[in-house]
Design a protein around this motif. Sequence first.
Motif, PDB file in Angstrom:
ATOM      1  N   PHE A 430       0.859  -1.175   0.000  1.00 39.10           N
ATOM      2  CA  PHE A 430       0.000   0.000   0.000  1.00 39.10           C
ATOM      3  C   PHE A 430       0.898   1.228   0.000  1.00 39.10           C
ATOM      4  O   PHE A 430       2.102   1.139   0.254  1.00 39.10           O
ATOM      5  CB  PHE A 430      -0.951   0.010   1.207  1.00 39.10           C
ATOM      6  CG  PHE A 430      -0.254   0.084   2.531  1.00 39.10           C
ATOM      7  CD1 PHE A 430      -0.145   1.289   3.208  1.00 39.10           C
ATOM      8  CD2 PHE A 430       0.290  -1.049   3.105  1.00 39.10           C
ATOM      9  CE1 PHE A 430       0.506   1.363   4.428  1.00 39.10           C
ATOM     10  CE2 PHE A 430       0.933  -0.992   4.338  1.00 39.10           C
ATOM     11  CZ  PHE A 430       1.043   0.221   4.995  1.00 39.10           C
ATOM     12  N   VAL A 432       1.776   5.129   1.251  1.00 43.17           N
ATOM     13  CA  VAL A 432       1.610   6.207   2.232  1.00 43.17           C
ATOM     14  C   VAL A 432       2.461   7.373   1.757  1.00 43.17           C
ATOM     15  O   VAL A 432       3.686   7.284   1.730  1.00 43.17           O
ATOM     16  CB  VAL A 432       2.046   5.771   3.641  1.00 43.17           C
ATOM     17  CG1 VAL A 432       1.894   6.933   4.616  1.00 43.17           C
ATOM     18  CG2 VAL A 432       1.222   4.583   4.108  1.00 43.17           C
ATOM     19  N   SER A 596      -3.280   5.139  -2.384  1.00 45.34           N
ATOM     20  CA  SER A 596      -2.843   4.297  -1.272  1.00 45.34           C
ATOM     21  C   SER A 596      -3.265   2.843  -1.463  1.00 45.34           C
ATOM     22  O   SER A 596      -2.605   1.930  -0.973  1.00 45.34           O
ATOM     23  CB  SER A 596      -3.409   4.834   0.049  1.00 45.34           C
ATOM     24  OG  SER A 596      -4.823   4.804   0.033  1.00 45.34           O
ATOM     25  N   ASP A 642      -9.220   9.111  -4.685  1.00 44.35           N
ATOM     26  CA  ASP A 642      -8.742   9.722  -3.451  1.00 44.35           C
ATOM     27  C   ASP A 642      -9.439  11.048  -3.179  1.00 44.35           C
ATOM     28  O   ASP A 642      -9.453  11.523  -2.039  1.00 44.35           O
ATOM     29  CB  ASP A 642      -7.228   9.939  -3.524  1.00 44.35           C
ATOM     30  CG  ASP A 642      -6.465   8.622  -3.577  1.00 44.35           C
ATOM     31  OD1 ASP A 642      -7.038   7.594  -3.163  1.00 44.35           O
ATOM     32  OD2 ASP A 642      -5.312   8.622  -4.039  1.00 44.35           O
ATOM     33  N   SER A 826      -1.612   2.427   7.687  1.00 47.43           N
ATOM     34  CA  SER A 826      -0.841   3.653   7.579  1.00 47.43           C
ATOM     35  C   SER A 826      -0.243   4.077   8.908  1.00 47.43           C
ATOM     36  O   SER A 826       0.661   4.918   8.958  1.00 47.43           O
ATOM     37  CB  SER A 826      -1.730   4.786   7.042  1.00 47.43           C
ATOM     38  OG  SER A 826      -2.844   4.987   7.894  1.00 47.43           O
TER      39      SER A 826
END
Length: 841
Positions: A430, A432, A596, A642, A826
């Motif tokens: 993922f 960040v 992400s 997003d 995250s």
Amino acid sequence: MTAELTLGAEEELHLIDLETKRLSAKAPQLLSRLPRDRYGAELQRTTIETNLPVVSTLTDLRREILSLRSDLVEVTGAERLAIAAAGTAPRSEFADFELTTTGRYGRMQEQYRMLVDEQLICGLQVHVGVSDRDLAVRIAGRVAPVLPVLLALSASSPYWNGQDTGYASIRSIIWQRWPSAGATGPLQNAAEYDRMLQDMIATGVIADAKMAYFDVRPSSHAPTLELRTCDACPLVDDAVLIAGLFRAAVRAAEQEIESERIVETRAAPLHRAAMWQAARAGLSGELLDLEAHPTRLPAPQAVRQLVSRLRPQLEELGDWQDVSFLVEQTLARGNSADRQRAAYAERGELDDVVDLVVRETRGPSGGDSTSLPTLTGYRFRAGDEAIGPGLHPRPSYVDIAPFFHALSPTESMSRGHRRDTWSRETGLSFVVGDEIRGFDVDLVPRIVTRHEWKQLEKGLTQRARAIELFLQDAYGERRIVTDGILREDDVVDAMGWRAEAALLPPGTVRAPIQGFDLIRNEFGGWRVLEDNVRSPSGAAFAVAVRRLMDEVVPDVPRPEGLLDPATVLALLRDTLLARAGGEGTAALLSSGPESSAWFEHRSLAEGAGLVLVTADDLDVQEHRVVERSTGRVIDALYLRLDGELLDLARADDGDLGARIMDVAATGDVFLANAPGNGLADDKAMYVAVPEMIEYYLGEKPLLESVPTYRLRDEAERLSVLDRVGELVTKPVDGQGGHGVLIGPSANAATVAERRAAIADEPDRWVAQEVVTLSLHPTLTEHGLEPRHVDLRAFVYLTGAAPGESRLADFALTRVAPEASMVVNSSQGGGAKDTWIIGAGE
């Protein structure tokens, strides 16, 4: 010693019909065949009381209890009945009450009405020889601080009227309703006690001295001091432990009196508070310590504190070895309430709880010797889903936990390397910021049993339907405002409100994919922590984690009926194209590789047969959304952006998002999940979901929510500002754990900053009570260690009517780092495979 300190006991025992598992009212018939000096009637015909002879040692007490129970088992067994030593019979209902027909009991029923009718309860009374009544009265006033611990040890009545009451001892709560129950407070001598009793009789509130139902009292029929606080105990050893501790407490109080030691007594409201706390939490929560101005302690620590303080008296009485052994045994296996709830958790059947209590009452004194493996060295804490008291795996983990516990450090490390290699090669990651991070996967699977999943299915589909109906209403007629359930500004001024969402055609399904974050409460039941309605992530990760497990630990024993998370791929496609009858083209619209959840976007598109697109891949032609490169018409667009759709643009088309919205407004493309869904995702709106369920569905919520405060309300805001250090505070539009402050874990400066932020912009924040996440073993380089976990489950909807929503066959368990309760990736969290048992009955 002035007091004789002999021991005796009376046990109240339920009669259980072995066919129905319900209470049986055959006590009068059975008592006619039993010795009158050892067995007696009680208020209700479903109960038999045993009366033990006077003994001097705990060993003798154990022997006599076992003997009386054994004789009663023989008599009841011939009638297909059983006895159950528990505060309440798990399947008892109000209708089961039948009064024993004596004039005295008839008068009590006439006077106390429902108070008598609800007395389907059984207690344990312990007698300690103190023939000097003046001394007995003075001791009674001094032993009060030890009573909550004794109640917690005995607690055996979590179920009443067919449901979990939320208390470890509901019996004690019911018992406290008698006007003569509770503590007497300090009294100086028997004459003062007798005057008080005569005054109570003179009021007409009680009929006679036998109705002095105080926590501790000089016995009305024997030269003893009688403890009346405790639930009946299925395991004889628990009753013996309580008797040993009570006798030592009596001796300690006697010594204080002999030495004329002045002791500050606890105020009556504090004593009631301590008793309530013990009834509520039993051994699984906190108790109050022994001081006049008490502080809270974890229950095991409070128990050990009492035993340590009474050690001189226990040694003097010859009970130290027995009591110190028994207390550790009880703390290891839990009290009866803990064991009953564990039995219920396996299948969700109260009959299993009844069978457990009956089996334990039958003996042996310490319960059945277990053949379960022991996970030596594991750091057990209350709330662990896989490992129970005594370091034994819970039933669902009997095969799995020993497998991982037996792995050598070298083998654990090897499996970890294989996991990491697989994750790198498959791109399990993922994003960040600008950093691509690996998705941390723990190899110990979490199990959700069949009956738990059925409960979640009912509760989550109910919640999802209500949220969908709310979104359609909020962007339509807003009946919920007209009818006064919500204010207009609760809706149109909320952070998640988007005016353009009102353009979608009436009846459009706005949130076909909903995710819910769940945690377990202290009894193992589930409650919803957050609703995720904008673009909940996790489906592709759950599928990938199962594939990883199959590659890295294929030799872990798999249970029967294990659901396959990969079924979500077909479910996703069917949901997106439901309006088109399952035909056409569905696409997943992503913000691109910098998103992400880019791994999830790619995986879902590939697995579900969706076209993966970004803004550069789309156009609007002849009022249809099309793929630019092929001209292919897109019938359904799964939004995984997003940002907002209206802000979607490409270099040569700054209004792309607005044009797509225009197509959706005429129904020529289906948007999932639609703009404006953040209204229901808003943390402040979470508070209103139970009201939505009742308003739109006419049903009571099947899953609890966490107590939450909306800070735009002045009264709630002022209360929260005083308690920021005790609460969890969150931004209403927060995602991914960002902005979450767990007050008890924060330093003073951080709490002060959050308090100022809330005071400055209260509408941007909500506060929740701290709910400790359950624990689950994880595989580390040091072996198995517990970590906090939550669960994200998904409901897919094609409409809001019954039968148009489905709980997907997967869930993503998220794992917090060590010493943390924040599970988001995250924020350093990871995940583990969730093994859902779903097949069969």
